[in-house]
Motif scaffolding. Structure first.
Motif, PDB file in Angstrom:
ATOM      1  N   PRO A   1       0.979  18.053  -0.871  1.00  0.00           N
ATOM      2  CA  PRO A   1       0.857  16.615  -0.818  1.00  0.00           C
ATOM      3  C   PRO A   1       2.007  15.663  -1.282  1.00  0.00           C
ATOM      4  O   PRO A   1       2.672  16.152  -2.217  1.00  0.00           O
ATOM      5  N   ILE A   2       2.362  14.656  -0.565  1.00  0.00           N
ATOM      6  CA  ILE A   2       3.529  13.965  -0.989  1.00  0.00           C
ATOM      7  C   ILE A   2       2.893  12.366  -1.298  1.00  0.00           C
ATOM      8  O   ILE A   2       2.398  11.564  -0.703  1.00  0.00           O
ATOM      9  N   GLU A   3       3.346  12.041  -2.629  1.00  0.00           N
ATOM     10  CA  GLU A   3       2.762  10.717  -3.159  1.00  0.00           C
ATOM     11  C   GLU A   3       3.786   9.819  -2.710  1.00  0.00           C
ATOM     12  O   GLU A   3       4.948   9.791  -2.929  1.00  0.00           O
ATOM     13  N   LEU A   4       3.274   8.534  -1.958  1.00  0.00           N
ATOM     14  CA  LEU A   4       4.103   7.544  -1.474  1.00  0.00           C
ATOM     15  C   LEU A   4       4.124   6.225  -2.323  1.00  0.00           C
ATOM     16  O   LEU A   4       5.022   5.540  -2.227  1.00  0.00           O
ATOM     17  N   ILE A   5       2.751   6.005  -3.060  1.00  0.00           N
ATOM     18  CA  ILE A   5       2.581   4.608  -3.646  1.00  0.00           C
ATOM     19  C   ILE A   5       1.849   5.209  -4.832  1.00  0.00           C
ATOM     20  O   ILE A   5       0.964   6.002  -4.759  1.00  0.00           O
ATOM     21  N   MET A   6       2.534   4.680  -6.025  1.00  0.00           N
ATOM     22  CA  MET A   6       1.512   4.719  -7.194  1.00  0.00           C
ATOM     23  C   MET A   6       1.641   3.471  -8.042  1.00  0.00           C
ATOM     24  O   MET A   6       2.714   3.034  -8.177  1.00  0.00           O
ATOM     25  N   ASP A   7       0.546   2.881  -8.423  1.00  0.00           N
ATOM     26  CA  ASP A   7       0.293   1.833  -9.234  1.00  0.00           C
ATOM     27  C   ASP A   7       1.122   0.610  -8.540  1.00  0.00           C
ATOM     28  O   ASP A   7       1.759  -0.323  -9.202  1.00  0.00           O
TER      29      ASP A   7
END
Length: 239
Positions: free
Chosen positions: A175-181
């Motif tokens: 999994p690749i995180e693109l946006i956080m908060d």
């Protein structure tokens, strides 16, 4: 008589200290119990030391120890509040997971950085019922010290969607995180998941980045988006 006085004082201090510990634990919540990161672990050890001294060492002034104990809790609360609002601070305080295996390959360079050995890897795999390392596609060492494992598809348990061969994918990704908060994680953008691709996806869903709490490319290549506004009128509360 003096020994008896010390006995009663010690009992009273222990009762008060334990009561304070229970109140603080309930207030801080499950984070401390899980020891999920470095400063939670450090706090747990320090709290134990404080409570022991407050309860049994009658030579120490109880109220001085209590003031120091409450100061520690306040410092922890402030750091927790700040880290919940800053991903950079959260990274330094909580640490980051380490990828141990990727696409079935052991990443020895990552293992050397964290002083993690093959014996450690094999032990934690066995604890999860994996005795053949060839079954592993991805292995990630979490900040808590636990190993998360994704097996190769042919070794995964059968689920309903596997009954339909058209749904089976040969290539899976981490999994690749693109946006956080509400903030884009620029270093994670690369083809085919570029900034332009994400902008297009958001336009199709009529969303703005500031509205998104979390967006991640799942292991099957699809985009998962969670908004700050959940839209749940009565969310389930298990507390």
């Amino acid at each position: 008589m003096r020994i008896l006085d010390h006995l009663w004082i010690s009992i009273l201090r222990t009762i008060v200290s334990y009561s304070i510990l229970m109140i603080v634990t309930l207030w801080l919540g499950k984070q401390v119990n899980g020891n999920r990161n470095y400063y939670n672990f450090a706090l747990s050890i320090t709290i134990g030391s404080f409570i022991a001294n407050m309860g049994f060492d009658y030579k120490l002034n109880f109220f001085t120890m209590l003031a120091a104990f409450l100061s520690l809790i306040c410092i922890y609360f402030i750091f927790s509040l700040l880290s919940s609002r800053s991903r950079i601070l959260r990274k330094w305080l909580s640490g980051r997971p380490s990828i141990i295996m990727e696409q079935g390959k052991i990443l020895d360079s990552n293992m050397k950085k964290i002083r993690y050995t093959l014996d450690d890897l094999n032990q934690q795999l066995r604890q999860q019922g994996i005795f053949d390392i060839a079954e592993v596609e991805y292995a990630v060492l979490e900040v808590s010290g636990k190993l998360s494992v994704l097996k190769k598809e042919r070794y995964q348990p059968l689920v309903k969607k596997d009954v339909f061969p058209a749904n089976i994918q040969s290539n899976r990704i981490l999994p690749i995180e693109l946006i956080m908060d509400g903030v884009a994680i620029d270093k994670n953008f690369h083809e085919p998941f570029s900034n332009q691709w994400l902008d297009q996806q958001l336009k199709q869903r009529k969303l703005q980045m500031k509205d998104i709490q979390y967006a991640v490319i799942s292991s099957n290549g699809s985009l998962f988006v969670d908004l700050f506004a959940d839209g749940l009128t009565s969310p389930t509360d298990m507390e």
